[in-house]
Enzyme design. Structure first.
Site, mmCIF file in Angstrom:
data_model
loop_
_atom_site.group_PDB
_atom_site.id
_atom_site.type_symbol
_atom_site.label_atom_id
_atom_site.label_comp_id
_atom_site.label_asym_id
_atom_site.label_seq_id
_atom_site.Cartn_x
_atom_site.Cartn_y
_atom_site.Cartn_z
ATOM 1 N N ASP A 40 0.826 -1.211 0.000
ATOM 2 C CA ASP A 40 0.000 0.000 0.000
ATOM 3 C C ASP A 40 0.866 1.270 0.000
ATOM 4 O O ASP A 40 1.932 1.304 0.619
ATOM 5 C CB ASP A 40 -0.912 0.014 1.229
ATOM 6 C CG ASP A 40 -1.957 -1.101 1.161
ATOM 7 O OD1 ASP A 40 -2.165 -1.645 0.068
ATOM 8 O OD2 ASP A 40 -2.556 -1.412 2.203
ATOM 9 N N TYR A 243 -7.234 3.275 -4.200
ATOM 10 C CA TYR A 243 -6.885 2.888 -2.834
ATOM 11 C C TYR A 243 -7.810 3.581 -1.830
ATOM 12 O O TYR A 243 -8.019 4.792 -1.894
ATOM 13 C CB TYR A 243 -5.431 3.257 -2.550
ATOM 14 C CG TYR A 243 -4.907 2.726 -1.250
ATOM 15 C CD1 TYR A 243 -4.967 1.369 -0.956
ATOM 16 C CD2 TYR A 243 -4.338 3.580 -0.311
ATOM 17 C CE1 TYR A 243 -4.475 0.878 0.235
ATOM 18 C CE2 TYR A 243 -3.844 3.098 0.883
ATOM 19 C CZ TYR A 243 -3.912 1.743 1.152
ATOM 20 O OH TYR A 243 -3.430 1.269 2.343
#
Length: 640
Positions: A40, A243
């Site tokens: 991430d 995201y």
């Protein structure tokens, strides 16, 4: 993860047992391979990338970051790999160490003082405090009666009304005397002091961040924050959205063309340049607002709930770049006189939608709720568009047809919903977007709060926790939590030194813990522990204090309880246990120290436990149950 003490606060990491197979597979795959780490694109993701590289022994891994799982973005990131940002890794590690220091020191101190099992956290405890303080505000609230006055009249277009906004003593228009309200309600006319028309433009709300997505899903879809994050994770993994753990509401450069194409196909008009929204100071770099990966995809998701959440994300992101809604607003201000002496002010407003702009895409009435103090409590506002106010020149008069007095009572503040607590935590700078759902889960599981009819209620246990912590520990103060986040941002930016930050925090925390514990007056070495509860087998209750050195056999300090504190003037006659016998056999785990037999007894929670063997080494402390009737050769017969 364990943490060494000062001055270095070095964490010790261990691979979770269930991940060993995954690690072995990865170890085989990376042999001779060029490795790209695409975790991430935030502080937590950077830390994960470093851990993967460390445990696999990677020498020069390539770090790639992207905010959506689409072919174009992945290829672009792979084409320009970077290095792992060690400043971000260090900031995340400090956060974890900081959290462990609070949990490892304060939670045992709470258990020593109150008996049983208690937990405290750098973020979860301030969240509990907010709920407890709101609970007490409601409990202490006393309703007060007040009166509003509304005047009605007729125009060519219909009925108009003006509301009292001030009488010279109460600027909010709330009268506390019924007689004054009754006099104002019979005014025959009022003098116009202001009348003007203007066009009011209303910009759309920004694309969702993690917290605003959780709030909106709670209000519009009735999803719990934890469920919302699970659904968003699934949408992200299938490549449907960007995201979803983000605190930046803005879209990326270069998306306006795709947005405009989709909007025009639907009959909407976009802005000429990408609309930007304010970004919180604490927002992590590289984050963008939550948006669809493919703008032309109006629906996506494997389940009905995923499709509902996706539709909400798609609408909000697309609306953020549409033209503003336009309203024609007429505002009339007028004055009257009470008993010929005191001037009073009335105001009326008419607001008529002229051009819907972005609102044509949204569900009616929903977006207005997100900006309320409590987004779960819709306000029963009247439609300003129905107020048929005439256009009157300043100095003109409006003839009143009738007046109305409304008696009302002040209301206690609402209990937090999950959505409104998240909003408050975000506003106070407590926690991070990715942690809110987990915070709510923890404080419910610890029975500090409970959810009833979508509202968070503080439990007696939660109130006891805050009574114990507030005023004694700095980490439960909201201002302190914001300071922590600033310190972490300073480490991430390379402006602050890790050990200096942790050292200052640790020194303060140790001072607070030592002032919280009751020290044993017998040995003057260890704190006392509150033993309170009932034996689960016999039902017999107990309530006393005992030195932690008792089980080690080096102190027999024990005292009666007096209102939740040890009564030093009433020592109990207890004999310290003899030092536990050593087996003379090395510990099967560490091999360095000897096993020592610990006799059975009753835990602080009232549960009986049998004898067991414990390693003498403080850094090991491994325990083994004692197999009955084999104490002569227990080290060979111990049962794990």
């Amino acid at each position: 993860m364990s943490v060494e003490g000062p001055p270095d606060f070095i964490p010790s990491y261990q691979v979770i047992p269930r991940k060993h197979d995954t690690l072995r597979r990865l170890s085989r795959l990376v042999v001779g391979a060029e490795v790209y780490l695409a975790t991430d694109p935030d502080r937590e993701g950077e830390s994960i990338a470093w851990h993967v590289a460390d445990v696999l022994g990677l020498q020069a891994p390539k770090r790639v970051r992207f905010t959506e799982l689409s072919e174009a973005t992945v290829k672009a990131a792979v084409a320009k790999p970077e290095r792992i940002d060690m400043a971000l890794v260090e900031a995340q590690e400090v956060r974890r160490v900081w959290d462990r220091l609070v949990g490892y020191t304060v939670s045992p101190a709470l258990s020593r003082r109150y008996g049983g099992s208690w937990s405290a956290g750098r973020v979860q405890s301030p969240a509990v405090r907010l709920v407890v303080e709101r609970e007490r505000e409601i409990r202490d609230f006393q309703a007060a009666t007040y009166f509003n006055v509304r005047l009605y009249g007729q125009s060519a277009e219909g009925t108009w009304w003006l509301d009292l906004v001030g009488d010279g003593t109460q600027p909010d228009g709330r009268l506390t005397t019924r007689a004054v309200a009754d006099r104002l309600a019979v005014l025959e006319s009022v003098a116009v002091t202001h009348c003007a028309d203007e066009v009011e433009r209303e910009n759309p709300p920004p694309p969702f961040t993690t917290s605003s997505l959780q709030q909106a899903a709670s209000v519009e879809l009735k999803f719990a924050p934890e469920k919302t994050m699970e659904l968003a994770q699934a949408l992200y993994e299938h490549g449907h959205i960007t995201y979803h753990r983000t605190d930046n509401p803005n879209l990326g450069d270069g998306v306006l063309g795709a947005v405009t194409e989709v909007a025009e196909a639907l009959g909407f008009r976009c802005v000429g340049t990408l609309r930007q929204f304010p970004v919180p100071r604490s927002a992590q770099r590289g984050h963008l607002g939550i948006a669809p990966s493919a703008w032309e995809r109006h629906a996506a998701g494997e389940t009905a709930d995923e499709r509902k959440l996706y539709a909400m994300i798609w609408r909000r992101a697309l609306a953020s770049q549409l033209e503003a809604a336009a309203y024609l607003v007429r505002r009339v201000e007028a004055s009257g006189v009470d008993l010929g002496k005191r001037a009073v002010q009335f105001v009326g407003r008419r607001r008529v939608l002229q051009s819907p702009g972005w609102r044509a895409l949204m569900l009616p009435g929903v977006e207005a709720l997100y900006d309320a103090e409590d987004p779960e409590t819709p306000q029963a506002a009247e439609r300003d568009s129905d107020n048929a106010l005439p256009l009157v020149k300043k100095g003109g008069w409006l003839r009143v047809g009738r007046g109305e007095v409304e008696e009302k009572k002040t209301r206690a503040p609402q209990r937090y919903s999950e959505a409104s607590l998240i909003r408050r935590l975000e506003r106070e700078g407590v926690g991070r977007p990715a942690t809110y759902a987990e915070i709510l889960r923890r404080i419910r599981n610890a029975e500090y709060v409970e959810l009833k009819r979508r509202r968070l209620h503080a439990t007696p246990r939660g109130e006891q926790l805050i009574d114990a912590l507030a005023g004694r520990f700095g980490f439960v103060d909201l201002a302190y939590t914001r300071e922590v986040e600033e310190q972490l941002d300073g480490i991430a930016a390379g402006e602050k030194q890790r050990n200096a930050v942790l050292g200052a925090f640790y020194d303060r925390l140790m001072d607070e813990v030592s002032g919280f514990d009751f020290g044993c007056p017998v040995c003057r070495k260890r704190p006392l522990r509150h033993m309170v509860g009932a034996d689960r087998e016999t039902g017999a209750t107990y309530d006393y204090w005992v030195c932690l050195g008792e089980r080690k056999g080096d102190c027999d300090g024990a005292f009666a309880d007096k209102d939740g504190s040890p009564d030093i003037d009433r020592p109990l006659e207890r004999r310290a246990s003899a030092p536990a016998p050593s087996s003379g056999t090395p510990c099967p785990k560490c091999g360095a120290a000897k096993l020592r037999l610990i006799p059975g007894g009753v835990s602080a929670g009232g549960k009986r436990y049998g004898a067991f063997w414990r390693c003498d080494a403080p850094r090991c402390g491994e325990k083994f149950w004692d197999k009955p009737n084999t104490r002569a050769n227990a080290p060979k017969e111990v049962v794990k």
